[in-house]
Design an enzyme around this catalytic site. Structure first.
Site, PDB file in Angstrom:
ATOM      1  N   SER A 127       5.096 -10.666   3.312  1.00  0.00           N
ATOM      2  CA  SER A 127       5.423  -9.299   3.466  1.00  0.00           C
ATOM      3  C   SER A 127       4.750  -8.070   4.210  1.00  0.00           C
ATOM      4  O   SER A 127       4.560  -9.262   5.054  1.00  0.00           O
ATOM      5  CB  SER A 127       5.985  -8.921   1.870  1.00  0.00           C
ATOM      6  OG  SER A 127       6.487  -8.175   1.813  1.00  0.00           O
ATOM      7  N   ASP A 167      12.126 -11.433   1.059  1.00  0.00           N
ATOM      8  CA  ASP A 167      10.691 -10.581   1.178  1.00  0.00           C
ATOM      9  C   ASP A 167      10.042 -12.500  -0.439  1.00  0.00           C
ATOM     10  O   ASP A 167      10.636 -13.357  -1.464  1.00  0.00           O
ATOM     11  CB  ASP A 167      10.833  -9.540  -0.295  1.00  0.00           C
ATOM     12  CG  ASP A 167       8.313  -9.422  -0.357  1.00  0.00           C
ATOM     13  OD1 ASP A 167       8.424 -10.609   0.090  1.00  0.00           O
ATOM     14  OD2 ASP A 167       9.154  -8.335  -0.123  1.00  0.00           O
TER      15      ASP A 167
END
Length: 350
Positions: free
Chosen positions: A38, A202
């Site tokens: 991320s 993610d």
């Protein structure tokens, strides 16, 4: 300058703290390989592209609010429209602005495809784990598994890593669920029963802090940077789950943290990890003020400085390296007796 590998935790806008810690570590270490999830993937990609000396400027001067590119319904109908975009497009924000910023920033440093991030001397015969400077963690929700890009391009996507855009993988890793739309990558239909693309989100959903990724290098350390204060077990954050909303939040937090908590609980990991205090900043506060970003960056600087003051690789090797004795051991453990049974694993799918 000494050599190390580096692993960066995800955390949305709190990644400004990662930048501060990397800024200090890079004054003492040359990073051989860098990995992240991320926001950690974004910072890691900048480091791998040779932009470590620009992290402070990129962090403070970039207006994170520019990445909040709502869909058409959200722009005209506000909160109600955001809900419509979420249902129709699986995310409130398109993520195109974030992708463009990642692409343009890396391209300015001469990095567009993974071939631009090959390690010196790496060839097609070099093991894939030792071929590239950067590794990005992504969640493949189409098949319910974690991807380590570029390591898994050929085996799990049927694609040549060298020709794939780095920005696509980094943007995919930063796809905060429901906040940014998922990202899609092409895949060889032979591997997916005829499907031509997979849906990615993610990487923190499966591993937000993949600290053990580079533990195949015994001759230099792997440092981790984690976006939280180091807390004793009795002070770990408690998640209430007394109603559907709080239960949903607790479930997401558990999915994000449980896998990596096993590693963080080990002294061998804690002792090589920089813990950056983030002052209660929320990961999705993209309207963070320059002063708040500066505060996070400075917290990273302070945390890394404190870490380096006590760090000694030879001591770490003695205590936790491959030849280290088990904790409390006074003599070599006896050889295990031969077992007369086997362990069998059984997978059942319906």
């Amino acid at each position: 300058m000494a050599t190390s590998d580096l692993v960066l935790e995800g955390g949305g806008v709190k990644g400004a703290g990662l930048a501060g810690a990397v800024h200090v570590l890079s004054e003492h270490y040359d990073f051989h390989r860098v990995a992240g999830t991320s926001a950690g993937a974004i910072v890691a990609s900048l480091v791998a592209a040779g932009l470590g000396d620009r992290l402070e400027t990129l962090t403070i001067d970039t207006d994170f609010a520019d990445f909040l590119d709502e869909g058409p319904a959200g722009r005209f109908l506000g909160t109600l429209g955001n809900g419509i975009d979420l249902l129709a497009r699986e995310g409130i924000h398109r993520g195109r602005a974030l992708h463009r910023w990642i692409h343009d920033t890396l391209a300015g440093a001469g990095v567009t495809t993974w071939g631009d991030l090959r390690l010196p001397g790496a060839t097609a015969s070099t093991p894939i784990e030792h071929r590239y400077r950067l590794v990005v963690i992504v969640s493949d929700v189409s098949r319910g598994r974690m991807l380590r890009l570029p390591w898994d391009y050929e085996r799990l996507l049927g694609m040549c890593a060298d020709s794939m855009p780095v920005a696509d993988a980094v943007r995919a890793s930063a796809s905060i669920p429901f906040f940014f739309r998922p990202w899609r990558l092409p895949v060889d239909p032979a591997l997916t029963d005829g499907r031509t693309e997979i849906v990615l989100t993610d990487g923190g959903m499966l591993s937000n802090f993949p600290i053990d990724l580079f533990d195949d290098e015994p001759d230099h350390p792997t440092f981790g940077i984690k976006l939280s204060a180091k807390l004793p077990m009795c002070a770990q954050r408690w998640h209430d789950a007394d109603d559907p909303l709080s239960l949903a939040r607790a479930l997401v937090a558990t999915m994000t943290n449980a896998h990596d908590q096993v590693h963080v609980d080990r002294p061998s990991v804690v002792s090589r990890t920089v813990f950056v205090e983030t002052n209660g900043v929320r990961s999705t506060d993209f309207r963070l003020s320059p002063e708040a970003k500066r505060g996070l960056f400075d917290n990273g600087v302070a945390a890394a400085g404190k870490f380096l003051a006590d760090w000694d690789f030879s001591t770490w090797q003695r205590d936790y390296g491959a030849g280290a004795a088990p904790a409390g051991a006074t003599a070599p453990a006896p050889a295990p007796r031969p077992r007369r049974y086997r362990t069998v694993g059984l997978a059942v799918s319906g």
